[in-house]
Design a protein around this motif. Structure first.
Motif, short mmCIF file in Angstrom:
data_model
loop_
_atom_site.label_atom_id
_atom_site.label_comp_id
_atom_site.label_asym_id
_atom_site.label_seq_id
_atom_site.Cartn_x
_atom_site.Cartn_y
_atom_site.Cartn_z
N ASP A 1 1.07 6.08 -2.38
CA ASP A 1 0.68 6.99 -3.47
C ASP A 1 0.40 6.22 -4.75
OD1 ASP A 1 0.81 9.22 -1.94
OD2 ASP A 1 2.71 9.96 -2.73
N PHE A 2 1.16 5.16 -4.94
CA PHE A 2 0.93 4.34 -6.14
C PHE A 2 -0.38 3.58 -6.04
CE2 PHE A 2 1.51 0.32 -8.49
CZ PHE A 2 1.57 0.85 -9.77
N ARG B 1 -0.68 17.81 -0.67
CA ARG B 1 0.78 17.79 -0.66
C ARG B 1 1.36 19.07 -0.05
NH1 ARG B 1 1.94 13.50 -2.53
NH2 ARG B 1 0.59 12.49 -3.99
N ASP C 1 -2.35 11.80 -10.41
CA ASP C 1 -2.01 10.99 -9.24
C ASP C 1 -0.96 9.95 -9.58
OD1 ASP C 1 -3.66 12.38 -7.59
OD2 ASP C 1 -5.22 10.85 -7.47
N PHE C 2 -1.05 9.44 -10.80
CA PHE C 2 -0.07 8.44 -11.21
C PHE C 2 1.29 9.09 -11.42
CE2 PHE C 2 2.09 6.01 -14.60
CZ PHE C 2 2.29 4.85 -13.90
N ALA D 1 2.90 9.65 -8.23
CA ALA D 1 3.39 8.42 -7.58
C ALA D 1 4.76 7.99 -8.10
CB ALA D 1 2.38 7.29 -7.77
N SER E 1 -2.92 4.47 -4.33
CA SER E 1 -3.97 5.47 -4.48
C SER E 1 -4.21 5.81 -5.95
CB SER E 1 -3.53 6.71 -3.69
OG SER E 1 -4.37 7.78 -3.94
N ALA E 2 -3.15 5.78 -6.75
CA ALA E 2 -3.28 6.15 -8.17
C ALA E 2 -4.02 5.09 -8.98
CB ALA E 2 -1.90 6.40 -8.77
N PHE F 1 6.61 -2.25 -7.78
CA PHE F 1 6.61 -0.82 -8.10
C PHE F 1 7.79 -0.45 -9.00
CE2 PHE F 1 8.10 3.50 -7.30
CZ PHE F 1 6.99 4.21 -7.74
#
Ligand SMILES: [Zn+2]
Ligand SMILES: [Zn+2]
Ligand SMILES: [Zn+2]
Ligand SMILES: [Zn+2]
Ligand SMILES: [Zn+2]
Ligand SMILES: [Zn+2]
Ligand SMILES: [Zn+2]
Ligand SMILES: [Zn+2]
Lengths: 153, 153
Positions: free
Chosen positions: B31-32, A1, A31-32, A35, B34-35, A92
């Motif tokens: 990103d989600f 990042r 990571d979550f 996100a 990936s998580a 999402f």
């Protein structure tokens, strides 16, 4: 990042409007958490929009960022104009809105869905105001004892 | 992210057991995705475990990876021994298990929760077997007409 200076986190002035990621249970995978975090302000995404590169921001944050810094993604520097911003996938948004936040109020500690968090906190606010009012009402009699009382009739 | 060679994706031999991220709606933020992806095999996390660094893997993948490559995280190279692996937060597992996958079967296209995906696909499998049986039953009379038929009694 991309490492963001404090100036980016501060120029959006959103800390009173947006919710901190610290309201999330602290054992969630990084990571979550990332996100569901705005790539501009670092808060939980509020009214999120998606750039063509796939990164997400609060709508207000990326618009402020674009005006101040230019039309590129703050996370990956790919082009990102206001007209390119789209709504993230419903699946999402469903995950985001149903995130369980820990109410930080002393003695509450409830897990509250992100999309019910404002009403929940408003509830605490109203409770407190009511308590304050009751407290002032409760002290009135002792005050009244020093005052002439109208016994009515 | 650390770039992984094909050898890593292949040495786990899990492509028949694990679910592809391509079953997710294709508009989900990267990103989600990936998580919820195993950092070893690239599939949707299956029986995920969390390393001290916060990265996630299928339990079987990180154990195979550890035996083959050593006790470090394949995503960030921080130390990661089998004894260090923990279960991810329940809130995260809730999100993972309730992910909506698109059933890839021709003519189905249903959105199915990840934790119901196996039974759903088993349903298609059984339907197909039943259809195959019915089809062979339907063709039996024409076959039978060439064979002596036991009329019973
Ligand atoms: Zn913010
Ligand atoms: Zn923001
Ligand atoms: Zn980007
Ligand atoms: Zn509360
Ligand atoms: Zn796999
Ligand atoms: Zn895996
Ligand atoms: Zn790691
Ligand atoms: Zn299906």
């Amino acid at each position: 990042r991309v490492k963001k200076g404090l100036w980016v986190k501060n120029f959006t002035f959103c800390h009173k409007e947006h919710l901190s990621v610290q309201l999330l249970p602290d054992d969630l995978p990084l990571d979550f958490v990332s996100a569901v975090t705005c790539q501009v302000c670092g808060h939980l995404l509020a009214n999120p929009v998606q750039a063509p590169c796939g990164h997400l921001f609060c709508r207000s944050c990326i618009l402020k960022y674009g005006r101040a810094v230019g039309g590129h993604c703050p996370a990956c520097s790919l082009p990102c104009a206001p007209a390119d911003l789209t709504s993230p996938a419903k699946a999402f948004l469903g995950v985001l809105h149903s995130l369980q936040l820990l109410c930080p109020k002393d003695g509450c500690g409830e897990r509250v869905r992100l999309d019910s968090f404002r009403p929940h906190c408003l509830g605490h606010h109203l409770e407190k105001r009511q308590e304050d009012e009751q407290r002032s009402t409760a002290t009135e009699p002792s005050l009244d004892s020093y005052l002439p009382v109208n016994k009515g009739g």
